[in-house]
Design a protein around this motif. Structure first.
Motif, PDB file in Angstrom:
ATOM      1  N   ALA A 178      45.411  21.906  37.148  1.00 20.91           N
ATOM      2  CA  ALA A 178      45.276  22.489  38.728  1.00 20.91           C
ATOM      3  C   ALA A 178      44.825  24.085  38.529  1.00 20.91           C
ATOM      4  O   ALA A 178      44.245  24.634  39.560  1.00 20.91           O
ATOM      5  CB  ALA A 178      46.268  22.302  39.443  1.00 20.91           C
ATOM      6  N   ASP A 179      45.501  24.817  37.492  1.00 16.80           N
ATOM      7  CA  ASP A 179      45.197  26.057  37.499  1.00 16.80           C
ATOM      8  C   ASP A 179      43.712  26.489  37.349  1.00 16.80           C
ATOM      9  O   ASP A 179      43.291  27.675  37.517  1.00 16.80           O
ATOM     10  CB  ASP A 179      46.031  26.780  36.762  1.00 16.80           C
ATOM     11  CG  ASP A 179      45.744  26.530  35.002  1.00 16.80           C
ATOM     12  OD1 ASP A 179      44.804  25.658  34.743  1.00 16.80           O
ATOM     13  OD2 ASP A 179      46.571  26.952  34.160  1.00 16.80           O
ATOM     14  N   ALA A 180      42.869  25.657  36.875  1.00 17.55           N
ATOM     15  CA  ALA A 180      41.408  25.862  37.087  1.00 17.55           C
ATOM     16  C   ALA A 180      40.742  26.024  38.252  1.00 17.55           C
ATOM     17  O   ALA A 180      39.517  26.510  38.178  1.00 17.55           O
ATOM     18  CB  ALA A 180      40.710  24.656  36.193  1.00 17.55           C
ATOM     19  N   LEU A 181      41.600  25.690  39.366  1.00 16.52           N
ATOM     20  CA  LEU A 181      40.855  25.865  40.592  1.00 16.52           C
ATOM     21  C   LEU A 181      40.247  27.104  40.942  1.00 16.52           C
ATOM     22  O   LEU A 181      39.109  27.306  41.746  1.00 16.52           O
ATOM     23  CB  LEU A 181      41.865  25.243  41.684  1.00 16.52           C
ATOM     24  CG  LEU A 181      42.336  23.808  41.876  1.00 16.52           C
ATOM     25  CD1 LEU A 181      43.397  23.518  42.580  1.00 16.52           C
ATOM     26  CD2 LEU A 181      40.873  22.944  42.393  1.00 16.52           C
ATOM     27  N   ASP A 182      41.002  28.267  40.884  1.00 19.19           N
ATOM     28  CA  ASP A 182      40.518  29.465  41.323  1.00 19.19           C
ATOM     29  C   ASP A 182      39.777  30.352  40.279  1.00 19.19           C
ATOM     30  O   ASP A 182      39.415  31.514  40.309  1.00 19.19           O
ATOM     31  CB  ASP A 182      41.741  30.055  41.805  1.00 19.19           C
ATOM     32  CG  ASP A 182      42.341  29.505  43.062  1.00 19.19           C
ATOM     33  OD1 ASP A 182      41.407  29.264  44.169  1.00 19.19           O
ATOM     34  OD2 ASP A 182      43.565  29.294  43.257  1.00 19.19           O
ATOM     35  N   LYS A 183      39.476  29.609  39.278  1.00 15.71           N
ATOM     36  CA  LYS A 183      38.578  30.267  38.208  1.00 15.71           C
ATOM     37  C   LYS A 183      37.122  29.883  38.255  1.00 15.71           C
ATOM     38  O   LYS A 183      36.606  29.453  39.311  1.00 15.71           O
ATOM     39  CB  LYS A 183      39.014  29.796  36.904  1.00 15.71           C
ATOM     40  CG  LYS A 183      40.466  30.144  36.541  1.00 15.71           C
ATOM     41  CD  LYS A 183      40.504  29.672  34.631  1.00 15.71           C
ATOM     42  CE  LYS A 183      41.906  29.884  34.502  1.00 15.71           C
ATOM     43  NZ  LYS A 183      42.495  29.243  33.024  1.00 15.71           N
ATOM     44  N   TYR A 184      36.381  30.977  37.617  1.00 16.23           N
ATOM     45  CA  TYR A 184      34.924  30.873  37.635  1.00 16.23           C
ATOM     46  C   TYR A 184      34.287  30.202  36.501  1.00 16.23           C
ATOM     47  O   TYR A 184      34.857  30.267  35.298  1.00 16.23           O
ATOM     48  CB  TYR A 184      34.230  32.326  37.691  1.00 16.23           C
ATOM     49  CG  TYR A 184      34.766  32.839  39.092  1.00 16.23           C
ATOM     50  CD1 TYR A 184      33.923  32.808  40.222  1.00 16.23           C
ATOM     51  CD2 TYR A 184      35.745  33.770  39.351  1.00 16.23           C
ATOM     52  CE1 TYR A 184      34.102  33.526  41.577  1.00 16.23           C
ATOM     53  CE2 TYR A 184      36.169  34.254  40.386  1.00 16.23           C
ATOM     54  CZ  TYR A 184      35.316  34.331  41.543  1.00 16.23           C
ATOM     55  OH  TYR A 184      35.763  34.829  42.972  1.00 16.23           O
ATOM     56  N   PRO A 185      33.010  29.658  36.546  1.00 10.83           N
ATOM     57  CA  PRO A 185      32.563  28.770  35.262  1.00 10.83           C
ATOM     58  C   PRO A 185      32.332  29.680  34.141  1.00 10.83           C
ATOM     59  O   PRO A 185      32.740  29.041  33.044  1.00 10.83           O
ATOM     60  CB  PRO A 185      31.231  28.565  35.819  1.00 10.83           C
ATOM     61  CG  PRO A 185      31.321  28.414  37.483  1.00 10.83           C
ATOM     62  CD  PRO A 185      32.305  29.641  37.625  1.00 10.83           C
ATOM     63  N   HIS A 186      32.351  30.931  34.180  1.00 14.52           N
ATOM     64  CA  HIS A 186      32.145  31.581  32.876  1.00 14.52           C
ATOM     65  C   HIS A 186      33.591  31.678  32.104  1.00 14.52           C
ATOM     66  O   HIS A 186      33.601  32.124  30.998  1.00 14.52           O
ATOM     67  CB  HIS A 186      31.855  33.090  32.921  1.00 14.52           C
ATOM     68  CG  HIS A 186      32.786  34.142  33.775  1.00 14.52           C
ATOM     69  ND1 HIS A 186      32.812  34.296  35.052  1.00 14.52           N
ATOM     70  CD2 HIS A 186      33.835  34.718  33.250  1.00 14.52           C
ATOM     71  CE1 HIS A 186      33.769  35.059  35.493  1.00 14.52           C
ATOM     72  NE2 HIS A 186      34.330  35.546  34.251  1.00 14.52           N
ATOM     73  N   GLU A 187      34.548  31.273  32.812  1.00 11.45           N
ATOM     74  CA  GLU A 187      35.959  31.323  32.177  1.00 11.45           C
ATOM     75  C   GLU A 187      36.237  30.161  31.435  1.00 11.45           C
ATOM     76  O   GLU A 187      37.246  29.871  30.837  1.00 11.45           O
ATOM     77  CB  GLU A 187      36.974  31.606  33.273  1.00 11.45           C
ATOM     78  CG  GLU A 187      36.915  33.162  33.908  1.00 11.45           C
ATOM     79  CD  GLU A 187      38.092  33.066  34.887  1.00 11.45           C
ATOM     80  OE1 GLU A 187      39.087  33.388  34.597  1.00 11.45           O
ATOM     81  OE2 GLU A 187      37.911  33.261  36.165  1.00 11.45           O
ATOM     82  N   PHE A 188      35.346  29.425  31.421  1.00 12.20           N
ATOM     83  CA  PHE A 188      35.496  28.013  30.628  1.00 12.20           C
ATOM     84  C   PHE A 188      34.389  27.782  29.280  1.00 12.20           C
ATOM     85  O   PHE A 188      33.407  28.421  29.332  1.00 12.20           O
ATOM     86  CB  PHE A 188      35.242  26.716  31.666  1.00 12.20           C
ATOM     87  CG  PHE A 188      36.404  26.660  32.836  1.00 12.20           C
ATOM     88  CD1 PHE A 188      37.533  26.083  32.585  1.00 12.20           C
ATOM     89  CD2 PHE A 188      36.000  27.330  33.881  1.00 12.20           C
ATOM     90  CE1 PHE A 188      38.388  26.151  33.709  1.00 12.20           C
ATOM     91  CE2 PHE A 188      36.838  27.418  34.805  1.00 12.20           C
ATOM     92  CZ  PHE A 188      38.038  26.786  34.803  1.00 12.20           C
ATOM     93  N   SER A 189      34.760  26.789  28.507  1.00 15.74           N
ATOM     94  CA  SER A 189      33.964  26.648  27.434  1.00 15.74           C
ATOM     95  C   SER A 189      32.803  25.610  28.099  1.00 15.74           C
ATOM     96  O   SER A 189      33.158  25.143  29.027  1.00 15.74           O
ATOM     97  CB  SER A 189      34.731  25.936  26.321  1.00 15.74           C
ATOM     98  OG  SER A 189      35.213  24.630  26.796  1.00 15.74           O
ATOM     99  N   GLY A 190      31.952  25.110  26.908  1.00 14.29           N
ATOM    100  CA  GLY A 190      30.830  24.504  27.327  1.00 14.29           C
ATOM    101  C   GLY A 190      31.258  23.071  27.938  1.00 14.29           C
ATOM    102  O   GLY A 190      30.792  22.357  28.795  1.00 14.29           O
ATOM    103  N   GLY A 191      32.197  22.604  26.799  1.00 12.54           N
ATOM    104  CA  GLY A 191      32.838  21.217  27.363  1.00 12.54           C
ATOM    105  C   GLY A 191      33.552  21.336  28.546  1.00 12.54           C
ATOM    106  O   GLY A 191      33.450  20.066  29.364  1.00 12.54           O
ATOM    107  N   GLN A 192      34.354  22.108  28.737  1.00 16.64           N
ATOM    108  CA  GLN A 192      35.105  22.224  30.122  1.00 16.64           C
ATOM    109  C   GLN A 192      34.055  22.444  31.245  1.00 16.64           C
ATOM    110  O   GLN A 192      34.484  21.777  32.285  1.00 16.64           O
ATOM    111  CB  GLN A 192      36.070  23.437  29.891  1.00 16.64           C
ATOM    112  CG  GLN A 192      37.185  23.125  29.218  1.00 16.64           C
ATOM    113  CD  GLN A 192      38.063  24.580  29.030  1.00 16.64           C
ATOM    114  OE1 GLN A 192      37.548  25.633  28.880  1.00 16.64           O
ATOM    115  NE2 GLN A 192      39.746  24.341  28.874  1.00 16.64           N
TER     116      GLN A 192
END
Length: 300
Positions: A178-192
């Motif tokens: 759930a802590d992914a909610l307020d992040k931006y796409p660049h903060e994740f890996s390709g698979g995520q």
């Protein structure tokens, strides 16, 4: 999460031991699995090429030449072929993103290209798309929860709190916290990021997801994780996939049926096990020869 209360399983689809591969599961409208979810009838598509002479009309490329295909609810279909074979054109027509020059696309018996804008907008809740490039399909300026909730928000006009709650449920369903909610796409890996794209496709609780080369840009191990996620969504939550790929090994992992395309036509189609074990067309055999140690599934 209890399957009967799954946030991605729409009302009317029963859950439990009986799944889409051999049970009594029903669709949102109460119809039994096994009816035709998507039908493509004699699809024709042409594109004009840049004009080479003022004295002659522009040449045309025939992207699709009489393609007919049926996808049964509960049985995912793979479309394989080389680049330029017409796979992505077929995906765009299936999603009603383009209008064919000939033929029909029927979703549960309704001709998508005969619907008016309002009717088509409402129909889109039942079919969504996942693209090849997860980063390119996500708005880098928007927080993840807004991106995931966007399709449902556009259709349902739900309050902001409800949108955020739905987005959290979808992210949980695809294995993100759930802590992914307020992040931006660049903060994740390709698979995520591809999981986020799948969560966005799931938010309207669709019956069909069209995945166009959805794992081809990912590393092998990450692609395997995403494929396993899609297989879980297929088996446990009743999602039917139209999976576009150039890789027969990938298709054999996810799909029960396969159609092989070449030059804008389907040259062979049938159950995955049948086509991969005894290919009837020379082009299918060529594709198989290019895949090392392909494991043919035992399921029909």
């Amino acid at each position: 999460m209890d399957a009967d209360k799954s946030p991605i399983s729409p009302p009317g689809r029963s859950q439990g031991e009986n799944g889409p591969l051999g049970g009594q599961r029903t669709t949102r409208s109460g119809e039994a699995w096994g009816h035709y979810l998507l039908e493509m009838r004699d699809l024709q598509q042409r594109y004009k090429l840049p004009r080479e002479s003022l004295s002659r009309p522009p040449a045309e490329v025939h992207a699709l030449n009489g393609v007919s295909l049926r996808i049964t609810a509960g049985r995912s279909m793979g479309i394989v072929g080389e680049s330029g074979s017409g796979k992505s054109t077929l995906a765009r027509l299936a999603m009603a993103l383009e209008r064919p020059v000939g033929g029909q696309v029927l979703f549960e018996g309704r001709d998508l290209h005969a619907l008016n804008a309002r009717e088509l907008r409402a129909a889109r809740r039942d079919f969504q798309m996942v693209f090849q490039d997860p980063y390119g399909s996500l708005d880098p300026r928007r927080r993840v929860w807004r991106t995931v909730a966007e399709p449902a928000a556009a259709l349902e006009h739900a309050p902001r709190a409800a949108q955020r709650e739905r987005a959290a449920a979808m992210l949980e369903a695809v294995g993100l916290r759930a802590d992914a909610l307020d992040k931006y796409p660049h903060e994740f890996s390709g698979g995520q990021r591809q999981r986020i794209a799948i969560a966005r496709a799931l938010v309207t609780r669709p019956k069909l997801i069209v995945a166009d080369e959805a794992v081809s840009a990912l590393d092998v191990s990450v692609a395997a994780q995403v494929l396993n996620l899609m297989a879980d969504l297929r088996d446990n939550h009743g999602v039917t996939f139209l999976f576009i790929s150039h890789d027969l090994a990938v298709v054999s992992h996810l799909c029960q049926d396969v159609a092989v395309m070449k030059g804008g036509q389907i040259v062979e189609q049938g159950p995955v096990r049948q086509v991969l074990r005894a290919p009837a067309h020379a082009y299918t055999r060529t594709l198989l020869d290019a895949v090392p140690e392909l494991v043919v599934p035992h399921a029909a």
